[in-house]
Design a protein around this motif. Structure first.
Motif, PDB file in Angstrom:
ATOM      1  N   LEU A 121     -60.601  37.363  31.192  1.00 56.98           N
ATOM      2  CA  LEU A 121     -59.742  37.570  32.337  1.00 56.98           C
ATOM      3  C   LEU A 121     -59.420  36.231  33.116  1.00 56.98           C
ATOM      4  O   LEU A 121     -58.359  35.808  33.599  1.00 56.98           O
ATOM      5  N   SER A 122     -60.655  35.426  33.437  1.00 51.90           N
ATOM      6  CA  SER A 122     -60.389  33.994  34.085  1.00 51.90           C
ATOM      7  C   SER A 122     -59.831  33.057  33.373  1.00 51.90           C
ATOM      8  O   SER A 122     -58.972  32.047  33.873  1.00 51.90           O
ATOM      9  N   LEU A 123     -59.802  33.315  31.891  1.00 59.92           N
ATOM     10  CA  LEU A 123     -59.160  32.059  31.099  1.00 59.92           C
ATOM     11  C   LEU A 123     -57.870  32.230  30.155  1.00 59.92           C
ATOM     12  O   LEU A 123     -57.400  31.315  29.587  1.00 59.92           O
ATOM     13  N   MET A 124     -57.567  33.497  30.006  1.00 58.58           N
ATOM     14  CA  MET A 124     -56.708  33.839  28.951  1.00 58.58           C
ATOM     15  C   MET A 124     -55.166  33.332  29.552  1.00 58.58           C
ATOM     16  O   MET A 124     -54.451  33.082  28.420  1.00 58.58           O
ATOM     17  N   HIS A 125     -55.036  33.052  30.903  1.00 55.41           N
ATOM     18  CA  HIS A 125     -53.752  32.535  30.944  1.00 55.41           C
ATOM     19  C   HIS A 125     -53.727  31.037  31.134  1.00 55.41           C
ATOM     20  O   HIS A 125     -52.713  30.451  31.625  1.00 55.41           O
ATOM     21  N   GLU A 126     -54.878  30.265  30.577  1.00 53.69           N
ATOM     22  CA  GLU A 126     -54.931  28.999  30.452  1.00 53.69           C
ATOM     23  C   GLU A 126     -54.883  28.177  31.945  1.00 53.69           C
ATOM     24  O   GLU A 126     -53.807  27.421  32.007  1.00 53.69           O
ATOM     25  N   ARG A 138     -55.626  35.204  24.644  1.00 54.24           N
ATOM     26  CA  ARG A 138     -56.459  36.240  24.724  1.00 54.24           C
ATOM     27  C   ARG A 138     -57.376  36.512  23.237  1.00 54.24           C
ATOM     28  O   ARG A 138     -58.253  36.858  23.404  1.00 54.24           O
ATOM     29  N   LYS A 139     -56.598  36.780  22.312  1.00 57.19           N
ATOM     30  CA  LYS A 139     -57.472  37.128  20.990  1.00 57.19           C
ATOM     31  C   LYS A 139     -58.250  36.016  20.693  1.00 57.19           C
ATOM     32  O   LYS A 139     -59.211  36.655  20.000  1.00 57.19           O
ATOM     33  N   GLU A 140     -58.049  34.409  20.750  1.00 54.26           N
ATOM     34  CA  GLU A 140     -58.912  33.617  20.504  1.00 54.26           C
ATOM     35  C   GLU A 140     -60.117  33.959  21.227  1.00 54.26           C
ATOM     36  O   GLU A 140     -61.291  33.867  20.597  1.00 54.26           O
ATOM     37  N   LEU A 141     -59.919  34.043  22.535  1.00 59.26           N
ATOM     38  CA  LEU A 141     -61.124  34.402  23.437  1.00 59.26           C
ATOM     39  C   LEU A 141     -61.882  35.413  22.936  1.00 59.26           C
ATOM     40  O   LEU A 141     -63.185  35.430  22.882  1.00 59.26           O
ATOM     41  N   VAL A 142     -61.244  36.613  22.828  1.00 57.64           N
ATOM     42  CA  VAL A 142     -61.920  37.874  22.241  1.00 57.64           C
ATOM     43  C   VAL A 142     -62.770  37.598  21.103  1.00 57.64           C
ATOM     44  O   VAL A 142     -63.926  38.265  20.934  1.00 57.64           O
ATOM     45  N   LYS A 143     -62.219  36.849  20.098  1.00 57.44           N
ATOM     46  CA  LYS A 143     -62.834  36.621  18.991  1.00 57.44           C
ATOM     47  C   LYS A 143     -64.217  35.603  19.095  1.00 57.44           C
ATOM     48  O   LYS A 143     -65.311  36.180  18.710  1.00 57.44           O
ATOM     49  N   MET A 144     -63.963  34.721  19.850  1.00 56.20           N
ATOM     50  CA  MET A 144     -65.037  33.722  20.178  1.00 56.20           C
ATOM     51  C   MET A 144     -66.449  34.611  20.746  1.00 56.20           C
ATOM     52  O   MET A 144     -67.186  34.361  20.607  1.00 56.20           O
ATOM     53  N   LEU A 145     -65.907  35.440  21.794  1.00 61.11           N
ATOM     54  CA  LEU A 145     -66.950  36.095  22.599  1.00 61.11           C
ATOM     55  C   LEU A 145     -67.187  37.469  22.044  1.00 61.11           C
ATOM     56  O   LEU A 145     -68.127  38.064  22.467  1.00 61.11           O
ATOM     57  N   LYS A 146     -66.787  37.830  20.609  1.00 58.70           N
ATOM     58  CA  LYS A 146     -67.187  38.811  20.368  1.00 58.70           C
ATOM     59  C   LYS A 146     -67.081  40.151  21.072  1.00 58.70           C
ATOM     60  O   LYS A 146     -67.865  40.894  21.368  1.00 58.70           O
ATOM     61  N   ILE A 147     -65.788  40.241  21.575  1.00 60.86           N
ATOM     62  CA  ILE A 147     -65.503  41.599  22.406  1.00 60.86           C
ATOM     63  C   ILE A 147     -65.147  42.568  21.905  1.00 60.86           C
ATOM     64  O   ILE A 147     -64.142  42.757  21.023  1.00 60.86           O
ATOM     65  N   TYR A 202     -53.079  44.824  30.910  1.00 59.23           N
ATOM     66  CA  TYR A 202     -52.500  44.733  32.147  1.00 59.23           C
ATOM     67  C   TYR A 202     -52.612  43.527  32.943  1.00 59.23           C
ATOM     68  O   TYR A 202     -51.597  42.988  33.429  1.00 59.23           O
ATOM     69  N   HIS A 203     -53.531  42.742  32.547  1.00 54.87           N
ATOM     70  CA  HIS A 203     -53.640  41.460  32.993  1.00 54.87           C
ATOM     71  C   HIS A 203     -52.771  40.509  32.246  1.00 54.87           C
ATOM     72  O   HIS A 203     -51.883  39.600  33.231  1.00 54.87           O
ATOM     73  N   GLU A 204     -52.332  40.537  31.081  1.00 51.61           N
ATOM     74  CA  GLU A 204     -51.202  39.917  30.579  1.00 51.61           C
ATOM     75  C   GLU A 204     -49.753  40.341  31.137  1.00 51.61           C
ATOM     76  O   GLU A 204     -48.867  39.269  31.241  1.00 51.61           O
ATOM     77  N   SER A 205     -49.629  41.385  31.737  1.00 49.32           N
ATOM     78  CA  SER A 205     -48.248  41.873  32.508  1.00 49.32           C
ATOM     79  C   SER A 205     -48.072  41.079  33.755  1.00 49.32           C
ATOM     80  O   SER A 205     -47.021  41.064  34.284  1.00 49.32           O
ATOM     81  N   PHE A 206     -49.031  40.288  34.182  1.00 48.26           N
ATOM     82  CA  PHE A 206     -49.008  39.628  35.390  1.00 48.26           C
ATOM     83  C   PHE A 206     -48.207  38.167  35.223  1.00 48.26           C
ATOM     84  O   PHE A 206     -47.679  37.820  36.212  1.00 48.26           O
ATOM     85  N   TYR A 207     -48.110  37.752  33.885  1.00 51.55           N
ATOM     86  CA  TYR A 207     -47.726  36.419  33.659  1.00 51.55           C
ATOM     87  C   TYR A 207     -46.454  36.564  32.850  1.00 51.55           C
ATOM     88  O   TYR A 207     -46.008  37.435  31.890  1.00 51.55           O
ATOM     89  N   LYS A 208     -45.451  35.556  33.496  1.00 44.98           N
ATOM     90  CA  LYS A 208     -44.231  35.466  32.640  1.00 44.98           C
ATOM     91  C   LYS A 208     -44.192  34.900  31.196  1.00 44.98           C
ATOM     92  O   LYS A 208     -43.465  35.047  30.415  1.00 44.98           O
ATOM     93  N   LYS A 209     -45.378  34.069  31.025  1.00 47.50           N
ATOM     94  CA  LYS A 209     -45.404  33.091  29.959  1.00 47.50           C
ATOM     95  C   LYS A 209     -46.289  33.983  28.939  1.00 47.50           C
ATOM     96  O   LYS A 209     -47.275  34.726  29.405  1.00 47.50           O
TER      97      LYS A 209
END
Length: 291
Positions: free
Chosen positions: A144-149, A114-123, A101-108
């Protein structure tokens, strides 16, 4: 020449007659990690909520890349990542669905980050939000705060709820963001964190910034721990009139800002068994500022 990313000038916010912030001015350049320090009620969260457009300011100006902040400007909103101190999300949804849902807000395309952060934070993306512990909820907030760079990252008590291992991983992520040029406003009361990761620090008290400097300069200030062992402790205490950290029968520890030559002259009239001068911690400097 350094590029100014976020600037606040004479920000004021009142809730009726109640002061939120009185006169806050600060400037963050590209790649800065700025530690925003103060006790509860000092004005940290009010400042952050004003930047985010969650509340309206009473007076003052906020600039993003030199332009006055317009809370209706979608382009500015996409530049900012925000992690509040308390995470409140939809409960009856899986973490992965929330990220979709959060990804859908952004054109890029932000899926890779997202996947990099999920892996690093073990979510675990298959868990429902309502089943997450406080620590795992905070990790979701970080993604959520970082995935859109974002170019600007605003963090309010970012590590509350994280275990020490995850805190270290999160700090590594912030260092990576700094290398990329992300500008970070880091509000915290955990001074060891601020000391370790921030370039500059601002101390806020009663809605005003009372001191602002680089971390290295703050540490270089003429403050030290002074520990004295003597049979004349009470007399020494009256002589020096310094703030006391702790006191025992024959030993006392001060926060000292006295010139060393003046100190030696004052102590020369007493029999000293042991004298120790050490670097002061940011925590005790913080306490000294807020007296």
């Amino acid at each position: 020449m350094e590029e100014c990313i976020l600037e606040i000038k004479k920000l004021k916010k009142y809730y009726g007659n109640v002061r939120g912030v009185e006169d806050v001015s600060l400037k963050l350049n590209k790649g800065d990690i700025y530690g925003f320090i103060g006790p509860n009620g000092a004005g940290k969260s009010t400042t952050i909520r004003t930047i985010m457009g969650l509340i309206n300011k009473s007076d003052g100006q906020i600039y993003i890349k030199g332009k006055p902040l317009n809370n209706k400007d979608i382009n500015i909103k996409t530049m900012i990542g925000y992690l509040p101190s308390e995470i409140n999300l939809y409960d009856d949804i899986k973490v992965g669905e929330l990220f979709d849902y959060h990804e859908s807000f952004y054109k890029k395309d932000i899926h890779k980050r997202r996947k990099e952060l999920v892996k690093m934070l073990k979510i675990d993306e298959n868990k429902k939000v309502e089943d997450l512990s406080l620590g795992n909820l905070k990790k979701v907030g970080i993604v959520l705060s970082l995935m859109h760079e974002p170019e600007i990252l605003i963090l309010d008590e970012a590590t509350s709820g994280l275990d020490p291992i995850m805190q270290n991983i999160f700090h590594d992520i912030l260092m990576q963001e700094k290398e990329k040029g992300t500008t970070i406003l880091y509000s915290s009361h955990i001074l060891s964190e601020v000391s370790n990761i921030c370039d500059r620090v601002g101390f806020i008290k009663d809605g005003k910034i009372i001191k602002e400097d680089t971390i290295s300069n703050v540490k270089k200030e003429n403050y030290t721990y002074l520990t004295i062992s003597s049979d004349e402790i009470d007399k020494i205490e009256k002589e020096l009139k310094l703030d006391i950290v702790n006191k025992m029968e024959n030993e006392i520890k001060f926060i000292n800002n006295m010139d060393v030559n003046v100190l030696i002259k004052k102590l020369s009239k007493y029999k000293i068994n042991k004298l120790l001068i050490e670097e002061i911690s940011l925590e005790d400097l913080f306490i000294n500022y807020y007296k």
